[in-house]
Design a protein around this motif. Structure first.
Motif, short mmCIF file in Angstrom:
data_model
loop_
_atom_site.label_atom_id
_atom_site.label_comp_id
_atom_site.label_asym_id
_atom_site.label_seq_id
_atom_site.Cartn_x
_atom_site.Cartn_y
_atom_site.Cartn_z
N ASN A 69 -3.71 -3.31 6.73
CA ASN A 69 -5.04 -3.46 6.33
C ASN A 69 -5.73 -3.38 5.03
O ASN A 69 -6.51 -3.97 4.66
N GLU A 70 -4.91 -2.69 4.14
CA GLU A 70 -5.03 -2.56 2.66
C GLU A 70 -6.66 -2.33 2.43
O GLU A 70 -7.27 -2.79 1.67
N GLY A 71 -7.15 -1.42 3.20
CA GLY A 71 -8.30 -0.99 3.32
C GLY A 71 -9.50 -1.81 3.89
O GLY A 71 -10.62 -1.53 3.87
N ASN A 72 -9.09 -3.04 4.58
CA ASN A 72 -9.90 -3.90 5.11
C ASN A 72 -9.53 -3.73 6.75
O ASN A 72 -8.63 -4.28 7.19
N ILE B 129 -19.41 0.25 13.90
CA ILE B 129 -18.50 0.89 13.00
C ILE B 129 -19.62 1.16 11.77
O ILE B 129 -20.47 0.60 11.28
N LYS B 130 -19.17 2.67 11.12
CA LYS B 130 -20.19 3.01 10.18
C LYS B 130 -19.62 2.59 8.78
O LYS B 130 -18.36 2.68 8.74
N ASP B 131 -20.54 2.73 7.73
CA ASP B 131 -20.15 2.35 6.51
C ASP B 131 -19.11 3.55 6.02
O ASP B 131 -18.24 3.63 5.43
N LEU B 132 -19.31 5.04 6.52
CA LEU B 132 -18.52 6.04 6.27
C LEU B 132 -17.01 5.97 6.91
O LEU B 132 -16.13 6.14 6.15
N PHE C 170 -11.06 4.00 5.79
CA PHE C 170 -10.08 3.24 5.96
C PHE C 170 -9.62 2.66 4.38
O PHE C 170 -8.53 2.51 4.14
N ARG C 171 -10.59 2.25 3.58
CA ARG C 171 -10.26 2.04 2.19
C ARG C 171 -9.60 3.22 1.38
O ARG C 171 -8.81 2.88 0.38
N GLN C 172 -9.46 4.36 1.79
CA GLN C 172 -8.74 5.52 1.19
C GLN C 172 -7.50 5.72 1.57
O GLN C 172 -6.74 6.88 1.18
N VAL C 173 -6.97 5.00 2.41
CA VAL C 173 -5.71 5.39 3.18
C VAL C 173 -4.94 3.99 3.23
O VAL C 173 -5.66 2.77 3.38
N VAL D 185 -1.21 7.47 4.10
CA VAL D 185 -1.20 8.13 2.73
C VAL D 185 -2.46 7.84 2.44
O VAL D 185 -3.12 6.83 2.20
N ASN D 186 -3.17 9.13 1.74
CA ASN D 186 -4.28 9.12 0.89
C ASN D 186 -4.02 8.39 -0.28
O ASN D 186 -3.08 8.86 -1.13
N VAL D 187 -4.84 7.23 -0.90
CA VAL D 187 -4.45 6.49 -1.95
C VAL D 187 -4.98 7.44 -3.14
O VAL D 187 -4.27 6.97 -4.18
#
Length: 144
Positions: free
Chosen positions: A47-50, A68-71, A76-79, A106-108
């Motif tokens: 996914n690379e955050g997408n 799907i919410k912005d949150l 997903f962008r943070q993992v 993993v949390n980036v």
């Protein structure tokens, strides 16, 4: 085995027809399910955050009632997904399939790894000949 040229031609034409129909056809419902599950796992893993690719597998009826919410997009962008392991699965009915998946992420920002369990239910849509994920994307904010 000695066969006539005409019989050989008929047999070759029949074999070619069978081979082409096997290659070009959608396949059985089970074949479509296996391809769908593999493609979905790839969409989640890479996914690379997408999450847009993974969202294409989610049942439109589910998305209508659970947009799907912005949150969630930000989460997903943070993992980074580091593992996707099917732990169990079963054909519930002819048109419903369930599987339990362990997802390691993993949390980036902190590089902390953790895992979640994603219980998925898939339904077969006879009209579109498509399997849809009826349980939404993995709930990465939850731990079990």
């Amino acid at each position: 085995m000695n066969t006539s040229p005409r019989r050989r031609t008929v047999l070759l034409a029949l074999a070619a027809t069978l081979l082409l129909s096997a290659c070009t056809g959608v396949g059985t419902k089970t074949d479509v399910l296996q391809r769908t599950l593999y493609a979905y796992s790839a969409a989640v893993r890479w996914n690379e955050g997408n999450i847009d690719n993974a969202l294409t597998f989610v049942d439109p009826e589910y998305l209508e009632t659970h947009p799907i919410k912005d949150l969630d997009r930000e989460r997903f962008r943070q993992v980074q997904i580091t593992g996707y392991y099917v732990k169990g699965s079963q054909q519930v009915t002819e048109t419903q399939y369930a599987q339990r998946v362990e997802i390691r992420l993993v949390n980036v920002h902190t590089q902390a790894e953790r895992s979640i369990v994603d219980d998925q239910v898939w339904r077969w849509d006879e009209k579109t000949e498509h399997w849809w994920l009826t349980t939404g994307l993995p709930r990465i904010a939850e731990t079990r």
